[in-house]
Design a protein around this motif. Structure first.
Motif, PDB file in Angstrom:
ATOM      1  N   GLY A  85     -28.316  89.881 -61.188  1.00 29.97           N
ATOM      2  CA  GLY A  85     -27.952  88.587 -61.048  1.00 29.97           C
ATOM      3  C   GLY A  85     -26.874  88.159 -59.909  1.00 29.97           C
ATOM      4  N   LEU A  86     -25.880  89.342 -60.007  1.00 28.93           N
ATOM      5  CA  LEU A  86     -24.685  89.200 -58.967  1.00 28.93           C
ATOM      6  C   LEU A  86     -25.321  89.804 -57.621  1.00 28.93           C
ATOM      7  CD1 LEU A  86     -21.617  90.582 -60.851  1.00 28.93           C
ATOM      8  CD2 LEU A  86     -22.102  88.161 -60.100  1.00 28.93           C
ATOM      9  N   GLU A  87     -25.999  90.724 -57.490  1.00 31.44           N
ATOM     10  CA  GLU A  87     -26.731  91.062 -56.114  1.00 31.44           C
ATOM     11  C   GLU A  87     -27.616  89.828 -55.589  1.00 31.44           C
ATOM     12  OE1 GLU A  87     -29.309  94.683 -54.041  1.00 31.44           O
ATOM     13  OE2 GLU A  87     -28.406  94.962 -56.222  1.00 31.44           O
ATOM     14  N   PHE A  88     -28.499  89.401 -56.710  1.00 34.82           N
ATOM     15  CA  PHE A  88     -29.359  88.351 -56.091  1.00 34.82           C
ATOM     16  C   PHE A  88     -28.487  87.036 -55.446  1.00 34.82           C
ATOM     17  CE2 PHE A  88     -30.999  84.063 -56.515  1.00 34.82           C
ATOM     18  CZ  PHE A  88     -32.052  84.016 -55.687  1.00 34.82           C
ATOM     19  N   LEU A  89     -27.140  86.514 -55.833  1.00 39.09           N
ATOM     20  CA  LEU A  89     -26.656  85.662 -55.467  1.00 39.09           C
ATOM     21  C   LEU A  89     -25.933  86.071 -54.243  1.00 39.09           C
ATOM     22  CD1 LEU A  89     -24.467  84.713 -58.558  1.00 39.09           C
ATOM     23  CD2 LEU A  89     -26.141  83.233 -57.489  1.00 39.09           C
ATOM     24  N   VAL A  90     -25.381  87.258 -54.011  1.00 40.53           N
ATOM     25  CA  VAL A  90     -24.711  87.803 -52.728  1.00 40.53           C
ATOM     26  C   VAL A  90     -25.974  87.808 -51.500  1.00 40.53           C
ATOM     27  CG1 VAL A  90     -24.088  89.835 -51.445  1.00 40.53           C
ATOM     28  CG2 VAL A  90     -23.168  89.245 -53.902  1.00 40.53           C
ATOM     29  N   ARG A  91     -27.103  88.253 -52.207  1.00 40.52           N
ATOM     30  CA  ARG A  91     -28.105  88.323 -51.049  1.00 40.52           C
ATOM     31  C   ARG A  91     -28.846  86.724 -50.757  1.00 40.52           C
ATOM     32  NH1 ARG A  91     -28.658  93.474 -49.561  1.00 40.52           N
ATOM     33  NH2 ARG A  91     -28.618  94.968 -51.249  1.00 40.52           N
ATOM     34  N   TYR A  92     -28.540  86.098 -51.627  1.00 37.40           N
ATOM     35  CA  TYR A  92     -29.158  84.589 -51.259  1.00 37.40           C
ATOM     36  C   TYR A  92     -28.082  83.912 -50.433  1.00 37.40           C
ATOM     37  CZ  TYR A  92     -30.582  79.705 -51.955  1.00 37.40           C
ATOM     38  OH  TYR A  92     -31.023  78.572 -51.906  1.00 37.40           O
ATOM     39  N   VAL A  93     -26.662  84.324 -50.431  1.00 32.96           N
ATOM     40  CA  VAL A  93     -25.665  83.737 -49.573  1.00 32.96           C
ATOM     41  C   VAL A  93     -25.963  84.204 -48.272  1.00 32.96           C
ATOM     42  CG1 VAL A  93     -23.436  83.706 -49.047  1.00 32.96           C
ATOM     43  CG2 VAL A  93     -24.195  83.120 -51.440  1.00 32.96           C
ATOM     44  N   TYR A  94     -26.300  85.527 -48.117  1.00 31.92           N
ATOM     45  CA  TYR A  94     -26.526  86.303 -46.894  1.00 31.92           C
ATOM     46  C   TYR A  94     -27.694  85.704 -46.153  1.00 31.92           C
ATOM     47  CZ  TYR A  94     -27.373  89.932 -43.558  1.00 31.92           C
ATOM     48  OH  TYR A  94     -27.438  90.473 -42.320  1.00 31.92           O
ATOM     49  N   PHE A  95     -29.186  85.774 -46.977  1.00 28.12           N
ATOM     50  CA  PHE A  95     -30.196  85.339 -46.476  1.00 28.12           C
ATOM     51  C   PHE A  95     -30.431  83.753 -46.469  1.00 28.12           C
ATOM     52  CE2 PHE A  95     -31.367  89.830 -47.724  1.00 28.12           C
ATOM     53  CZ  PHE A  95     -31.706  90.124 -46.366  1.00 28.12           C
ATOM     54  N   LYS A  96     -29.806  83.081 -47.320  1.00 30.30           N
ATOM     55  CA  LYS A  96     -30.157  81.473 -47.402  1.00 30.30           C
ATOM     56  C   LYS A  96     -31.399  81.229 -47.645  1.00 30.30           C
ATOM     57  CE  LYS A  96     -26.133  80.370 -44.393  1.00 30.30           C
ATOM     58  NZ  LYS A  96     -25.696  81.689 -44.548  1.00 30.30           N
ATOM     59  N   ASN A  97     -32.269  82.217 -48.236  1.00 26.15           N
ATOM     60  CA  ASN A  97     -33.778  82.054 -48.810  1.00 26.15           C
ATOM     61  C   ASN A  97     -33.910  82.996 -49.940  1.00 26.15           C
ATOM     62  OD1 ASN A  97     -36.505  83.483 -48.691  1.00 26.15           O
ATOM     63  ND2 ASN A  97     -36.843  81.952 -46.812  1.00 26.15           N
ATOM     64  N   TRP A  98     -34.224  82.207 -50.900  1.00 27.01           N
ATOM     65  CA  TRP A  98     -34.650  82.594 -52.436  1.00 27.01           C
ATOM     66  C   TRP A  98     -35.480  83.821 -52.187  1.00 27.01           C
ATOM     67  CZ3 TRP A  98     -38.483  84.152 -55.666  1.00 27.01           C
ATOM     68  CH2 TRP A  98     -37.967  84.036 -57.130  1.00 27.01           C
TER      69      TRP A  98
END
Length: 107
Positions: A59-72
């Protein structure tokens, strides 16, 4: 153990690994060796991280990646656990030779 459940598998997905089970949305997926191998890779990852820490990390890695990519979609596919599973799902012998904590090389 592979179980069929349309209710446990989130919308937009066809399966989910929740140790010690793999839940699939449709019964025919139980016969798809590549799909099942992908989910079994996740089971191995979950055991390595003692299950609950796996889901917290995921979950944390998903959130970090989402902030970075701005794409689910991009965030999901760039989670280290998913990169390892997608990258090795066609190798049906992968789990026999997989080094412990191998997902770390996909960070």
């Amino acid at each position: 153990m592979i179980l069929v459940s349309k209710y446990i598998v989130p919308n937009g997905f066809t399966g989910i690994a929740l140790f010690p089970f793999v839940f699939v949305k449709y019964a025919y997926l139980k016969l798809n060796q590549v799909f099942v191998n992908h989910e079994r890779i996740h089971l191995k990852q979950q055991v390595e991280l003692l299950i609950l820490p796996f889901f917290i990390w995921y979950g944390l890695e998903f959130l970090v990646r989402y902030v970075y990519f701005k794409n689910w979609h991009k965030a999901y596919h760039n989670i280290s656990f998913e990169r390892e599973a997608y990258g090795n799902e066609t190798d049906l012998e992968y789990l026999k030779k997989r080094p412990i904590w191998n997902f770390l090389k996909y960070l």
